[in-house]
Design a protein around this motif. Structure first.
Motif, short mmCIF file in Angstrom:
data_model
loop_
_atom_site.label_atom_id
_atom_site.label_comp_id
_atom_site.label_asym_id
_atom_site.label_seq_id
_atom_site.Cartn_x
_atom_site.Cartn_y
_atom_site.Cartn_z
N PRO A 80 0.82 -1.21 0.00
CA PRO A 80 0.00 0.00 0.00
C PRO A 80 0.85 1.25 0.00
O PRO A 80 1.96 1.28 0.53
CB PRO A 80 -0.80 -0.13 1.31
CG PRO A 80 0.06 -0.99 2.18
CD PRO A 80 0.76 -1.94 1.27
N LYS A 81 0.32 2.29 -0.62
CA LYS A 81 1.03 3.56 -0.68
C LYS A 81 0.94 4.27 0.66
O LYS A 81 -0.11 4.30 1.30
CB LYS A 81 0.44 4.45 -1.77
CG LYS A 81 0.62 3.87 -3.17
CD LYS A 81 0.01 4.81 -4.21
CE LYS A 81 0.18 4.25 -5.61
NZ LYS A 81 -0.40 5.15 -6.63
N LYS A 82 2.05 4.88 1.07
CA LYS A 82 2.07 5.64 2.30
C LYS A 82 1.62 7.07 2.05
O LYS A 82 1.94 7.64 1.01
CB LYS A 82 3.48 5.63 2.91
CG LYS A 82 3.92 4.25 3.38
CD LYS A 82 5.26 4.32 4.08
CE LYS A 82 5.68 2.95 4.59
NZ LYS A 82 6.97 3.01 5.31
N SER A 180 -5.60 4.76 1.56
CA SER A 180 -4.74 3.65 1.97
C SER A 180 -5.50 2.33 1.98
O SER A 180 -5.00 1.30 1.52
CB SER A 180 -4.17 3.94 3.36
OG SER A 180 -3.40 2.85 3.82
N THR A 184 -4.82 -1.10 -0.26
CA THR A 184 -4.67 -2.43 0.35
C THR A 184 -5.71 -3.40 -0.19
O THR A 184 -5.41 -4.57 -0.47
CB THR A 184 -4.81 -2.31 1.88
OG1 THR A 184 -3.84 -1.39 2.37
CG2 THR A 184 -4.63 -3.65 2.55
#
Length: 316
Positions: A80-82, A180, A184
């Motif tokens: 997942p991207k932060k 987020s 995910t």
């Protein structure tokens, strides 16, 4: 015939090499002799600098490797991207206005024009008549965040401001959290699809299909939340109520004049005539019967009197 030149050449090369080596050794010995005791301190400092440089190089190499690993992990669908701390804030702005105007329909048309010129839209509009005397309009307006303050000021000045309220809610954390979770969930859906491609048994395929359906439903729900947040943070909502005054303003001079007195007298005269006509109409049948009875009563005594005065002749 050719071996002699090659041998001489090799000898010359070896001789030159030995000469250069001797010179280098001599120079090194001279440098060490001149340095003396200070050479030890300089060597220590040089060693420390070398160790520090080596450690720094190792640290840079580790940092570069970690950055590469993070970059590769971000490129993978399962990572997942932060959230970016420097991302713009997301705010939901709402306002409610109640304005008294001379004409609700005209004021509503003007409000529509103001919103459309600002790049917004009218989400809802309704107009109704209150007490059969005045109109009232209710509008729900959506305007861009950049034009929110200007449109609000212009709508507030459309008439007599009765009430005004506004609110701003920061939903940046919620937006980042939804993004987020979407990332995910997409990675989860991708993993289930890969497992479905590898599954051979029918029972495994059925189980994975149910899991995939559940995860896709969660993903669609998150996407709907994201779209709702984007809509509410992009366009501000203004609820506008336009009302006409309940009655016309009264005159400052309340004392009656000649025209008022004449109008009142004429009204009283007409009322009296109306009541007299009604009384005469109601008593007319009784008066007619009474008149007939009186006429009959007056005629009956004359007939009786005439009959009583007639006598038979004498000596008859």
């Amino acid at each position: 015939m050719q071996a002699a030149p090659i041998t001489r050449t090799h000898r010359r090369t070896a001789r030159r090499t030995r000469t250069r080596t001797g010179l280098a050794a001599g120079l090194l010995t001279a440098v060490l002799a001149l340095s003396g005791c200070g050479a030890g301190d300089g060597a220590s400092s040089s060693d420390e600098r070398a160790l520090s440089a080596d450690a720094q190089n190792k640290s840079d190499a580790s940092a570069g490797k970690a950055a590469a690993d993070l970059k590769e992990g971000a490129a993978e669908p399962g990572t997942p991207k932060k959230p970016n701390p420097a991302a713009a804030t997301h705010v939901i702005r709402t306002a409610s206005l109640s304005v008294e105007v001379k004409s609700a329909s005209r004021a509503a048309a003007a409000a529509r024009t103001v919103v459309q010129n600002a790049g917004g839209l009218v989400a809802n509009e309704s107009t109704e008549q209150v007490d059969d005397t005045h109109d009232s309009s209710h509008l729900v307006l959506r305007v861009p965040q950049a034009e929110y303050d200007g449109v609000l000021r212009e709508l507030s000045g459309a008439g007599k401001l009765i009430s005004r309220s506004s609110a701003a809610k920061d939903v940046t954390d919620q937006v980042v959290d939804v993004e987020s979770r979407i990332a995910t969930q997409r990675a989860s859906v991708a993993r289930v699809r890969k497992l479905m491609d590898r599954a051979d048994k029918l029972a495994d395929v059925v189980t994975l299909e149910g899991e995939l359906s559940s995860r896709q439903a969660s993903l669609e729900s998150l996407l709907a939340q994201q779209a709702s947040l984007k809509d509410r943070t992009t366009l501000a909502t203004i609820t506008l109520d336009l009302m006409e005054p309940e009655s016309a303003p009264e005159d400052d001079n309340d004392d009656p004049g000649f025209v008022d007195a004449l109008s009142g007298g004429w009204h009283a005269f007409l009322t009296m005539l109306r009541w007299l006509a009604m009384a005469v109409g109601a008593a007319a049948p009784f008066l007619a019967v009474a008149a007939v009875l009186v006429i009959l009563w007056r005629r009956l005594p004359r007939r009786r009197g005439g009959k009583a005065g007639q006598r038979p002749p004498a000596g008859g």
